[in-house]
Write a protein that holds these residues in place. Structure first.
Motif, PDB file in Angstrom:
ATOM      1  N   ALA A  38       0.844  -1.199   0.000  1.00 23.58           N
ATOM      2  CA  ALA A  38       0.000   0.000   0.000  1.00 23.58           C
ATOM      3  C   ALA A  38       0.880   1.250   0.000  1.00 23.58           C
ATOM      4  O   ALA A  38       0.621   2.220  -0.716  1.00 23.58           O
ATOM      5  CB  ALA A  38      -0.931  -0.004   1.216  1.00 23.58           C
ATOM      6  N   GLY A  39       1.936   1.188   0.786  1.00 29.61           N
ATOM      7  CA  GLY A  39       2.878   2.308   0.842  1.00 29.61           C
ATOM      8  C   GLY A  39       3.543   2.559  -0.499  1.00 29.61           C
ATOM      9  O   GLY A  39       3.644   3.699  -0.947  1.00 29.61           O
ATOM     10  N   MET A  40       3.933   1.475  -1.148  1.00 32.32           N
ATOM     11  CA  MET A  40       4.550   1.585  -2.473  1.00 32.32           C
ATOM     12  C   MET A  40       3.590   2.236  -3.464  1.00 32.32           C
ATOM     13  O   MET A  40       3.978   3.113  -4.241  1.00 32.32           O
ATOM     14  CB  MET A  40       4.899   0.184  -3.002  1.00 32.32           C
ATOM     15  CG  MET A  40       6.065  -0.456  -2.309  1.00 32.32           C
ATOM     16  SD  MET A  40       7.521  -0.454  -3.355  1.00 32.32           S
ATOM     17  CE  MET A  40       6.971  -1.522  -4.679  1.00 32.32           C
ATOM     18  N   ALA A  41       2.332   1.755  -3.432  1.00 33.92           N
ATOM     19  CA  ALA A  41       1.326   2.271  -4.369  1.00 33.92           C
ATOM     20  C   ALA A  41       1.093   3.757  -4.116  1.00 33.92           C
ATOM     21  O   ALA A  41       1.029   4.553  -5.051  1.00 33.92           O
ATOM     22  CB  ALA A  41       0.024   1.493  -4.228  1.00 33.92           C
ATOM     23  N   ALA A  42       0.999   4.126  -2.855  1.00 30.73           N
ATOM     24  CA  ALA A  42       0.781   5.528  -2.500  1.00 30.73           C
ATOM     25  C   ALA A  42       1.961   6.374  -2.956  1.00 30.73           C
ATOM     26  O   ALA A  42       1.794   7.429  -3.573  1.00 30.73           O
ATOM     27  CB  ALA A  42       0.571   5.672  -0.995  1.00 30.73           C
ATOM     28  N   PHE A  43       3.146   5.866  -2.689  1.00 27.40           N
ATOM     29  CA  PHE A  43       4.349   6.613  -3.087  1.00 27.40           C
ATOM     30  C   PHE A  43       4.406   6.784  -4.602  1.00 27.40           C
ATOM     31  O   PHE A  43       4.628   7.886  -5.103  1.00 27.40           O
ATOM     32  CB  PHE A  43       5.612   5.892  -2.598  1.00 27.40           C
ATOM     33  CG  PHE A  43       6.876   6.558  -3.048  1.00 27.40           C
ATOM     34  CD1 PHE A  43       7.313   7.716  -2.410  1.00 27.40           C
ATOM     35  CD2 PHE A  43       7.591   6.077  -4.128  1.00 27.40           C
ATOM     36  CE1 PHE A  43       8.462   8.359  -2.842  1.00 27.40           C
ATOM     37  CE2 PHE A  43       8.740   6.715  -4.566  1.00 27.40           C
ATOM     38  CZ  PHE A  43       9.172   7.862  -3.917  1.00 27.40           C
ATOM     39  N   ALA A  44       4.145   5.684  -5.328  1.00 28.73           N
ATOM     40  CA  ALA A  44       4.204   5.746  -6.797  1.00 28.73           C
ATOM     41  C   ALA A  44       3.169   6.739  -7.324  1.00 28.73           C
ATOM     42  O   ALA A  44       3.458   7.527  -8.222  1.00 28.73           O
ATOM     43  CB  ALA A  44       3.970   4.361  -7.393  1.00 28.73           C
ATOM     44  N   GLY A  45       1.988   6.693  -6.748  1.00 26.91           N
ATOM     45  CA  GLY A  45       0.915   7.593  -7.192  1.00 26.91           C
ATOM     46  C   GLY A  45       1.268   9.041  -6.935  1.00 26.91           C
ATOM     47  O   GLY A  45       1.159   9.885  -7.831  1.00 26.91           O
ATOM     48  N   ILE A  46       1.718   9.317  -5.721  1.00 25.09           N
ATOM     49  CA  ILE A  46       2.067  10.700  -5.369  1.00 25.09           C
ATOM     50  C   ILE A  46       3.250  11.169  -6.186  1.00 25.09           C
ATOM     51  O   ILE A  46       3.268  12.271  -6.720  1.00 25.09           O
ATOM     52  CB  ILE A  46       2.356  10.818  -3.850  1.00 25.09           C
ATOM     53  CG1 ILE A  46       1.068  10.585  -3.056  1.00 25.09           C
ATOM     54  CG2 ILE A  46       2.953  12.169  -3.497  1.00 25.09           C
ATOM     55  CD1 ILE A  46       1.289  10.248  -1.604  1.00 25.09           C
TER      56      ILE A  46
END
Ligand code: CUA
Length: 185
Positions: free
Chosen positions: A31-39
């Motif tokens: 989830a952290g990876m996805a959030a980071f990639a999105g941001i």
């Protein structure tokens, strides 16, 4: 044969707890990876970074004044080239056809500006030295406001552009006579 049965049960429960913890950690990590990639993607310039020299923008290259505005490409799509500078956009009014893939390429001649077309998903920063690329498609004729949405000093509030969408057939007729189009013919 002689092992104690409760010892097995305790080991099993402990193992299960460990695995549950690991699963939660993996999910949190993903989830952290996805959030980071999105941001990261939303805040950074696009992956294929194209640069341009803001000091010679008006003199040579893609963003010379004669090349600004809307161009019809051989594949039927349309490319819009625009510059933001304190405190206006060039062209001030962008002309585009309906039902056509529109590729907007824009940059800044001085400081950071924002290019936002109200009512669409087009919203990007114009950073000196970089070319911002955005895609759009309009389904019906009309006008859209295009305010600068990045504070760029005291004239920021007055920095507005416009996008005028006209019928595709009308646009094609104009494009057959002129290579670069804007609202002012
Ligand atoms: Cu340009 Cu705010």
């Amino acid at each position: 044969m002689s092992e104690h049965p409760t010892y097995h049960a305790a080991t099993a429960i402990r193992a299960e707890k460990n695995w549950a913890t690991i699963a939660v950690l993996i999910i949190a990590f993903l989830a952290g990876m996805a959030a980071f990639a999105g941001i990261h993607q939303a805040t950074m310039p696009q992956a294929r970074v194209e640069t341009t020299d803001p000091t010679t923008l008006h003199l040579s290259g893609e963003f010379v004044e004669s090349n600004l505005g809307t161009a019809l490409e051989p594949d039927g799509s349309v490319t819009v080239r625009a510059i933001g500078q304190q405190y206006s956009f060039t062209p001030q009014c962008i002309l585009v056809p309906t039902d056509t893939a529109i590729n907007i390429r824009a940059t800044s001649a001085d400081v950071i500006h924002g290019l936002l077309i109200q009512g669409t998903t087009v919203n990007t920063m114009l950073v000196p030295g970089y070319i911002s690329v955005q895609n759009a498609r309009f389904h019906k004729p009309g006008e859209y406001l295009m305010p600068c949405q990045e504070y760029c000093s005291f004239g920021h509030e007055g920095m507005w552009g416009k996008v005028k969408v006209i019928d595709k057939a009308e646009f094609m007729a104009m494009a057959s006579k002129q290579e670069r189009l804007s609202c002012v013919k």
